[in-house]
Design a protein around this motif. Structure first.
Motif, PDB file in Angstrom:
ATOM      1  N   PRO A 147       0.821  -1.227   0.000  1.00  0.00           N
ATOM      2  CA  PRO A 147       0.000   0.000   0.000  1.00  0.00           C
ATOM      3  C   PRO A 147       0.850   1.270   0.000  1.00  0.00           C
ATOM      4  O   PRO A 147       0.552   2.224  -0.727  1.00  0.00           O
ATOM      5  CB  PRO A 147      -0.828  -0.126   1.282  1.00  0.00           C
ATOM      6  CG  PRO A 147      -0.875  -1.594   1.568  1.00  0.00           C
ATOM      7  CD  PRO A 147       0.455  -2.111   1.135  1.00  0.00           C
ATOM      8  N   PHE A 148       1.908   1.295   0.786  1.00  0.00           N
ATOM      9  CA  PHE A 148       2.775   2.470   0.842  1.00  0.00           C
ATOM     10  C   PHE A 148       3.516   2.669  -0.481  1.00  0.00           C
ATOM     11  O   PHE A 148       3.688   3.801  -0.945  1.00  0.00           O
ATOM     12  CB  PHE A 148       3.775   2.321   1.999  1.00  0.00           C
ATOM     13  CG  PHE A 148       3.147   2.211   3.353  1.00  0.00           C
ATOM     14  CD1 PHE A 148       2.710   3.343   4.021  1.00  0.00           C
ATOM     15  CD2 PHE A 148       2.960   0.974   3.947  1.00  0.00           C
ATOM     16  CE1 PHE A 148       2.118   3.252   5.271  1.00  0.00           C
ATOM     17  CE2 PHE A 148       2.368   0.869   5.198  1.00  0.00           C
ATOM     18  CZ  PHE A 148       1.949   2.007   5.867  1.00  0.00           C
ATOM     19  N   HIS A 149       3.933   1.544  -1.081  1.00  0.00           N
ATOM     20  CA  HIS A 149       4.635   1.625  -2.360  1.00  0.00           C
ATOM     21  C   HIS A 149       3.716   2.200  -3.439  1.00  0.00           C
ATOM     22  O   HIS A 149       4.136   3.075  -4.212  1.00  0.00           O
ATOM     23  CB  HIS A 149       5.104   0.230  -2.763  1.00  0.00           C
ATOM     24  CG  HIS A 149       5.673   0.170  -4.141  1.00  0.00           C
ATOM     25  ND1 HIS A 149       6.860   0.776  -4.501  1.00  0.00           N
ATOM     26  CD2 HIS A 149       5.199  -0.420  -5.284  1.00  0.00           C
ATOM     27  CE1 HIS A 149       7.100   0.559  -5.782  1.00  0.00           C
ATOM     28  NE2 HIS A 149       6.114  -0.166  -6.277  1.00  0.00           N
ATOM     29  N   LEU A 150       2.489   1.740  -3.479  1.00  0.00           N
ATOM     30  CA  LEU A 150       1.546   2.215  -4.503  1.00  0.00           C
ATOM     31  C   LEU A 150       1.236   3.699  -4.326  1.00  0.00           C
ATOM     32  O   LEU A 150       1.096   4.437  -5.303  1.00  0.00           O
ATOM     33  CB  LEU A 150       0.259   1.387  -4.457  1.00  0.00           C
ATOM     34  CG  LEU A 150       0.416  -0.096  -4.837  1.00  0.00           C
ATOM     35  CD1 LEU A 150      -0.912  -0.823  -4.690  1.00  0.00           C
ATOM     36  CD2 LEU A 150       0.947  -0.231  -6.256  1.00  0.00           C
ATOM     37  N   ILE A 151       1.156   4.126  -3.077  1.00  0.00           N
ATOM     38  CA  ILE A 151       0.942   5.554  -2.812  1.00  0.00           C
ATOM     39  C   ILE A 151       2.151   6.353  -3.293  1.00  0.00           C
ATOM     40  O   ILE A 151       2.006   7.421  -3.906  1.00  0.00           O
ATOM     41  CB  ILE A 151       0.703   5.793  -1.296  1.00  0.00           C
ATOM     42  CG1 ILE A 151      -0.641   5.184  -0.879  1.00  0.00           C
ATOM     43  CG2 ILE A 151       0.728   7.292  -0.982  1.00  0.00           C
ATOM     44  CD1 ILE A 151      -0.880   5.208   0.615  1.00  0.00           C
ATOM     45  N   GLY A 152       3.347   5.840  -3.029  1.00  0.00           N
ATOM     46  CA  GLY A 152       4.561   6.512  -3.478  1.00  0.00           C
ATOM     47  C   GLY A 152       4.627   6.628  -4.989  1.00  0.00           C
ATOM     48  O   GLY A 152       5.008   7.672  -5.533  1.00  0.00           O
TER      49      GLY A 152
ATOM     50  N   LYS B 224       2.098   6.702  -6.973  1.00  0.00           N
ATOM     51  CA  LYS B 224       1.076   7.679  -7.355  1.00  0.00           C
ATOM     52  C   LYS B 224       1.591   9.105  -7.181  1.00  0.00           C
ATOM     53  O   LYS B 224       1.350   9.982  -8.029  1.00  0.00           O
ATOM     54  CB  LYS B 224      -0.178   7.470  -6.492  1.00  0.00           C
ATOM     55  CG  LYS B 224      -1.379   8.300  -6.914  1.00  0.00           C
ATOM     56  CD  LYS B 224      -1.961   7.808  -8.221  1.00  0.00           C
ATOM     57  CE  LYS B 224      -3.233   8.558  -8.561  1.00  0.00           C
ATOM     58  NZ  LYS B 224      -3.808   8.116  -9.860  1.00  0.00           N
ATOM     59  N   ILE B 225       2.331   9.343  -6.101  1.00  0.00           N
ATOM     60  CA  ILE B 225       2.892  10.669  -5.853  1.00  0.00           C
ATOM     61  C   ILE B 225       3.961  10.994  -6.877  1.00  0.00           C
ATOM     62  O   ILE B 225       4.062  12.118  -7.379  1.00  0.00           O
ATOM     63  CB  ILE B 225       3.473  10.750  -4.421  1.00  0.00           C
ATOM     64  CG1 ILE B 225       2.338  10.605  -3.393  1.00  0.00           C
ATOM     65  CG2 ILE B 225       4.223  12.057  -4.217  1.00  0.00           C
ATOM     66  CD1 ILE B 225       2.828  10.497  -1.967  1.00  0.00           C
TER      67      ILE B 225
ATOM     68  N   ALA C 295       9.449   9.619  -4.159  1.00  0.00           N
ATOM     69  CA  ALA C 295       8.525   8.785  -3.384  1.00  0.00           C
ATOM     70  C   ALA C 295       8.236   7.468  -4.089  1.00  0.00           C
ATOM     71  O   ALA C 295       7.931   6.458  -3.449  1.00  0.00           O
ATOM     72  CB  ALA C 295       7.219   9.531  -3.133  1.00  0.00           C
ATOM     73  N   ALA C 296       8.353   7.445  -5.425  1.00  0.00           N
ATOM     74  CA  ALA C 296       8.036   6.246  -6.194  1.00  0.00           C
ATOM     75  C   ALA C 296       8.959   5.086  -5.859  1.00  0.00           C
ATOM     76  O   ALA C 296       8.568   3.922  -5.947  1.00  0.00           O
ATOM     77  CB  ALA C 296       8.095   6.548  -7.691  1.00  0.00           C
TER      78      ALA C 296
END
Length: 278
Positions: A23-28, A30-31, A35-36
């Protein structure tokens, strides 16, 4: 019995760790931006620890962007080793995209899949690599084009180095840096010429038995040695630059395999402003 328990325990922890970080990776992703790639090194560092792999680093990636790393390739272990050191993405052969589980992990790593057999497809892949380089991603190219037995470094291929030159259109310049990966010990014992192929995964070797052996036994020492960075200009000869990088990696790997302390091979501060051929 102990090996089986280690295999089961390691597999469970890896799966749980993946599920926690996804979940944190996918948010990164997206940002975007840094962050990716923020969370993938965390995942790989735990996997390295669980597998019992000790990573020794000499030098560091260049600060300049765009940055293309040219590395030798011995095993699937190279991926988690390099990814534990820096937030990198990889250029992978197209077949990886169809492998069960590993294709999913490669896509999470934001790998770029290349069909090396089709010249037109290679050109399309180079454009994708250029876009990612322009965005500030650190891209790793296993420049031999395939994995080897660990006793030698095959000639580096230059086709996809042209992607770094394409990135120059936006950045004004690009940086190419060689990286040598050398596996030196297994179970605390120096790896001789006859034993390196046991760690290497190459040719027609089956992946699952090799993966199974590594997860059961572990205890591997590997050295990651970053070489001198070189500026790549629009008018520079990519074949010359690729050959220079390959020669450097070949020399360093041979010296470490012969017993030389990798710390003695430190290149000091990287030199993103050094011209090609310096």
């Amino acid at each position: 019995m102990i090996g089986t328990l280690r295999l089961v325990f390691t597999t469970i922890l890896i799966v749980v760790w993946i599920l926690v970080l996804i979940p944190f990776h996918l948010i990164g992703v997206k940002i975007g931006g840094r962050a990716a790639g923020m969370f993938t090194p965390l995942w790989h560092r735990l996997v390295i620890r669980l597998l019992g792999i000790r990573v020794n680093v000499v030098g560091r990636p260049a600060d300049a962007r765009p940055l293309l790393l040219l590395s030798n390739h011995t095993s699937w272990l190279d991926i988690i080793v390099l990814a534990s050191v820096a937030p990198v993405s990889f250029i992978a052969k197209k077949e990886v995209a169809s492998w069960p589980v590993f294709s999913w992990l490669a896509k999470l790593q934001r790998s770029i899949f290349v069909d090396r057999e089709r010249r037109q497809a290679t050109g399309e892949s180079a454009s994708e690599v250029a876009k990612r380089l322009e965005a500030g991603d650190i891209i790793v190219l296993f420049a031999e084009g395939t994995s080897s037995d660990g006793n030698r470094v095959l000639p580096f291929r230059s086709a996809l180095v042209g992607a770094a030159q394409q990135a120059i259109s936006t950045a004004g310049t690009a940086t190419v840096q060689p990286v040598a990966l050398v596996y030196t010990r297994w179970q605390g014992i120096p790896i001789g010429r006859q034993h390196r192929p046991h760690i290497a995964w190459y040719g027609g070797a089956d992946l699952v038995p090799h993966l199974n052996r590594i997860m059961r036994e572990g205890a591997i020492d590997v050295h990651v040695i970053f070489g001198p960075a070189r500026r790549l200009g629009a008018g520079d000869n990519r074949k010359v630059i690729t050959a220079e990088a390959g020669a450097w990696v070949r020399r360093v790997a041979a010296e470490v395999n012969a017993g030389r302390d990798p710390a003695d091979l430190s290149v000091g501060p990287v030199a993103p402003d050094a011209p090609a051929g310096a």
